[in-house]
Write a protein that holds these residues in place. Structure first.
Motif, mmCIF file in Angstrom:
data_model
loop_
_atom_site.group_PDB
_atom_site.id
_atom_site.type_symbol
_atom_site.label_atom_id
_atom_site.label_comp_id
_atom_site.label_asym_id
_atom_site.label_seq_id
_atom_site.Cartn_x
_atom_site.Cartn_y
_atom_site.Cartn_z
ATOM 1 N N ASN A 96 0.923 -1.477 -0.091
ATOM 2 C CA ASN A 96 0.099 -0.446 0.194
ATOM 3 C C ASN A 96 0.885 1.628 -0.472
ATOM 4 O OD1 ASN A 96 -2.362 1.522 0.510
ATOM 5 N ND2 ASN A 96 -1.802 2.160 2.140
ATOM 6 N N GLU A 97 1.968 1.318 0.626
ATOM 7 C CA GLU A 97 3.025 2.889 0.971
ATOM 8 C C GLU A 97 3.988 2.807 -0.679
ATOM 9 O OE1 GLU A 97 3.475 4.217 3.295
ATOM 10 O OE2 GLU A 97 1.918 3.146 4.121
ATOM 11 N N LYS A 98 3.674 1.650 -1.395
ATOM 12 C CA LYS A 98 4.077 2.145 -2.886
ATOM 13 C C LYS A 98 3.231 1.555 -3.935
ATOM 14 C CE LYS A 98 7.567 -1.073 -6.020
ATOM 15 N NZ LYS A 98 7.981 -0.093 -5.937
ATOM 16 N N SER A 99 1.463 1.929 -4.001
ATOM 17 C CA SER A 99 0.945 1.615 -4.538
ATOM 18 C C SER A 99 0.504 3.544 -4.957
ATOM 19 C CB SER A 99 -0.817 1.319 -4.112
ATOM 20 O OG SER A 99 -0.267 -0.616 -3.947
ATOM 21 N N GLU A 100 0.324 3.521 -6.178
ATOM 22 C CA GLU A 100 -0.947 4.797 -6.953
ATOM 23 C C GLU A 100 -1.797 4.868 -5.902
ATOM 24 O OE1 GLU A 100 -1.540 6.026 -9.905
ATOM 25 O OE2 GLU A 100 -3.387 3.830 -10.581
ATOM 26 N N GLU A 101 -1.989 6.436 -5.086
ATOM 27 C CA GLU A 101 -3.619 6.788 -4.556
ATOM 28 C C GLU A 101 -4.366 6.058 -5.507
ATOM 29 O OE1 GLU A 101 -4.261 7.962 -1.859
ATOM 30 O OE2 GLU A 101 -2.372 7.591 -1.548
ATOM 31 N N ASP A 102 -5.982 5.968 -5.019
ATOM 32 C CA ASP A 102 -6.276 5.524 -5.749
ATOM 33 C C ASP A 102 -8.101 5.250 -5.409
ATOM 34 O OD1 ASP A 102 -8.021 4.344 -8.353
ATOM 35 O OD2 ASP A 102 -7.500 2.539 -9.168
ATOM 36 N N HIS A 103 -8.663 4.619 -6.471
ATOM 37 C CA HIS A 103 -10.440 4.349 -5.088
ATOM 38 C C HIS A 103 -10.072 2.868 -4.257
ATOM 39 C CE1 HIS A 103 -14.844 3.726 -3.618
ATOM 40 N NE2 HIS A 103 -14.766 5.226 -4.447
ATOM 41 N N PHE A 104 -10.759 3.024 -2.981
ATOM 42 C CA PHE A 104 -10.883 2.137 -1.674
ATOM 43 C C PHE A 104 -11.356 0.765 -2.931
ATOM 44 C CE2 PHE A 104 -12.732 -0.675 1.218
ATOM 45 C CZ PHE A 104 -11.876 -0.220 2.000
ATOM 46 N N ILE A 105 -12.076 1.183 -3.466
ATOM 47 C CA ILE A 105 -12.495 -0.138 -4.137
ATOM 48 C C ILE A 105 -11.807 -0.536 -4.942
ATOM 49 C CG2 ILE A 105 -14.795 -1.201 -5.620
ATOM 50 C CD1 ILE A 105 -15.726 -0.526 -2.756
ATOM 51 N N ASN A 106 -10.805 -0.340 -5.897
ATOM 52 C CA ASN A 106 -10.090 -0.843 -6.772
ATOM 53 C C ASN A 106 -9.091 -1.589 -6.091
ATOM 54 O OD1 ASN A 106 -11.174 0.082 -9.448
ATOM 55 N ND2 ASN A 106 -10.333 2.000 -9.419
ATOM 56 N N LYS A 107 -8.729 -0.161 -4.534
ATOM 57 C CA LYS A 107 -7.052 -1.725 -4.459
ATOM 58 C C LYS A 107 -7.751 -3.009 -3.686
ATOM 59 C CE LYS A 107 -4.400 2.516 -3.066
ATOM 60 N NZ LYS A 107 -3.206 3.052 -1.544
ATOM 61 N N ALA A 108 -9.430 -2.784 -3.411
ATOM 62 C CA ALA A 108 -10.092 -3.853 -2.096
ATOM 63 C C ALA A 108 -9.906 -5.315 -3.248
ATOM 64 C CB ALA A 108 -11.044 -3.417 -1.669
ATOM 65 N N ILE A 109 -9.739 -4.821 -4.659
ATOM 66 C CA ILE A 109 -9.977 -5.781 -5.623
ATOM 67 C C ILE A 109 -8.708 -6.486 -5.680
ATOM 68 C CG2 ILE A 109 -10.977 -6.259 -8.095
ATOM 69 C CD1 ILE A 109 -12.926 -4.588 -7.853
ATOM 70 N N TYR A 110 -7.829 -6.043 -5.666
ATOM 71 C CA TYR A 110 -6.357 -6.278 -5.932
ATOM 72 C C TYR A 110 -6.443 -6.524 -5.194
ATOM 73 C CZ TYR A 110 -3.676 -2.019 -5.273
ATOM 74 O OH TYR A 110 -2.814 -1.343 -5.152
ATOM 75 N N THR A 128 6.195 3.895 -8.752
ATOM 76 C CA THR A 128 5.175 3.674 -8.098
ATOM 77 C C THR A 128 4.646 2.592 -8.711
ATOM 78 O OG1 THR A 128 4.684 6.023 -7.804
ATOM 79 C CG2 THR A 128 2.901 4.614 -7.268
ATOM 80 N N VAL A 129 3.794 1.408 -8.069
ATOM 81 C CA VAL A 129 2.820 0.240 -8.250
ATOM 82 C C VAL A 129 1.412 1.030 -9.325
ATOM 83 C CG1 VAL A 129 1.811 -1.442 -8.187
ATOM 84 C CG2 VAL A 129 4.067 -1.253 -7.198
ATOM 85 N N THR A 130 0.828 0.863 -10.051
ATOM 86 C CA THR A 130 -0.389 1.368 -10.450
ATOM 87 C C THR A 130 -1.159 0.598 -10.731
ATOM 88 O OG1 THR A 130 -0.237 0.749 -12.545
ATOM 89 C CG2 THR A 130 0.293 2.941 -12.299
ATOM 90 N N SER A 131 -2.649 0.843 -10.290
ATOM 91 C CA SER A 131 -3.797 0.238 -10.528
ATOM 92 C C SER A 131 -3.708 -0.845 -11.359
ATOM 93 C CB SER A 131 -5.355 0.486 -9.927
ATOM 94 O OG SER A 131 -4.703 1.602 -8.539
ATOM 95 N N GLY A 132 -4.036 -0.004 -12.567
ATOM 96 C CA GLY A 132 -3.620 -0.879 -13.413
ATOM 97 C C GLY A 132 -2.758 -2.231 -13.789
ATOM 98 N N TYR A 133 -1.002 -2.254 -13.043
ATOM 99 C CA TYR A 133 -0.549 -2.896 -13.284
ATOM 100 C C TYR A 133 -1.091 -4.320 -12.425
ATOM 101 C CZ TYR A 133 3.547 -4.427 -12.541
ATOM 102 O OH TYR A 133 5.575 -5.212 -12.237
ATOM 103 N N MET A 134 -1.411 -3.651 -11.327
ATOM 104 C CA MET A 134 -1.389 -4.711 -10.455
ATOM 105 C C MET A 134 -2.989 -5.798 -10.706
ATOM 106 S SD MET A 134 0.099 -4.521 -7.104
ATOM 107 C CE MET A 134 -0.396 -5.830 -7.086
ATOM 108 N N PHE A 135 -4.188 -5.506 -11.482
ATOM 109 C CA PHE A 135 -5.135 -5.902 -11.720
ATOM 110 C C PHE A 135 -4.477 -7.265 -12.979
ATOM 111 C CE2 PHE A 135 -8.178 -2.394 -10.797
ATOM 112 C CZ PHE A 135 -9.131 -2.955 -9.646
ATOM 113 N N GLY A 136 -3.261 -6.571 -14.128
ATOM 114 C CA GLY A 136 -2.324 -7.147 -15.026
ATOM 115 C C GLY A 136 -1.951 -8.548 -14.720
#
Length: 242
Positions: A96-110, A128-136
């Protein structure tokens, strides 16, 4: 501006997929083995695939098969797998410290898709780790695990009945294979395994607890005792340097 954001997200998603290909390949044989063992344990293909869909944790799923074989209740299985996976709290906090700021729902999903392997890849990524990267990254790993679990079950179903029954021994071989490398790296793991085995044997032979609760209690007691001993050793070493 919106188009640039969409393109960037798609690009990050592709990068995550590419980074996760090696994980997906590595998961395939383990998931195949799980599916095969699930068949010999008595699960249906629906139950096997559903467990991989909902749990998505290799060691916990293997432990669950073993506990199901022993006729352990659902509460004990949940508690045991929770203890095994408690390290995910630490991994998620660190990521979480390395991830980009994003909506809570997106973070909860990935965050559902975070495993030892996906965490390692994400943690080693520069920047920084993006949400798109984590989803992929998580998606390709998840699909590999679930699909190969189903394929493993189908392979197991095609084996002769005698061979299916003998495959139950492979479950214990898998646990040994998971434990031995850790024991080589740390003497602490050796103490932990030995204590847990002793406590479980005592609880089982004395009929103090059912098989499921005996495993849960043995795991917790051994973990607490080992940590207390390690803490006392560190304290003594600290006093010795003074």
């Amino acid at each position: 501006m919106a188009e640039l954001a969409v393109n960037r997200s798609a690009s990050e998603f592709r990068k995550g997929i590419q980074a996760g290909i090696s994980i997906a390949i590595g998961y395939a044989p383990i998931a195949l083995t799980f599916g095969l063992l699930a068949k010999t344990t008595g699960l249906s293909i629906g139950e096997t695939v559903l467990m991989s869909l909902v749990v998505f944790a290799g060691a916990s799923q293997y432990i669950s098969l073993s506990l199901l074989t022993l006729g352990t209740g659902i509460v004990e299985i949940i508690l045991t797998t929770f203890i095994v996976n408690i390290r995910h709290f630490l991994m998620s906090t660190a990521l979480n410290e390395k991830s980009e700021e994003d909506h809570f729902i997106n973070k909860a999903i990935y965050s559902f898709g975070i495993t030892d392997e996906t965490f390692s890849v994400a943690a080693m990524k520069e920047g920084t780790v993006t949400s798109g990267y984590m989803f992929g990254l998580n998606l390709i790993s998840y699909v590999s695990w679930v699909v190969c679990s189903g394929i493993g079950f189908l392979i197991g179903a095609s084996l002769p009945q005698t061979l299916q029954e003998s495959m139950s021994v492979a479950l214990y071989a898998m646990f040994i294979g998971l434990l031995v490398p850790s024991m080589k790296k740390s003497i602490k793991v050796v103490y932990l395994a030995a204590l847990a085995a002793c406590f479980n044997t005592i609880f089982t032979l004395t009929n103090a607890l059912s098989s499921g609760w005996a495993i849960v209690a043995a795991t917790l007691l051994s973990a607490v005792l080992v940590e207390i001993i390690e803490g006392l050793k560190k304290k003594q070493r600290g006093e010795g340097h003074e």
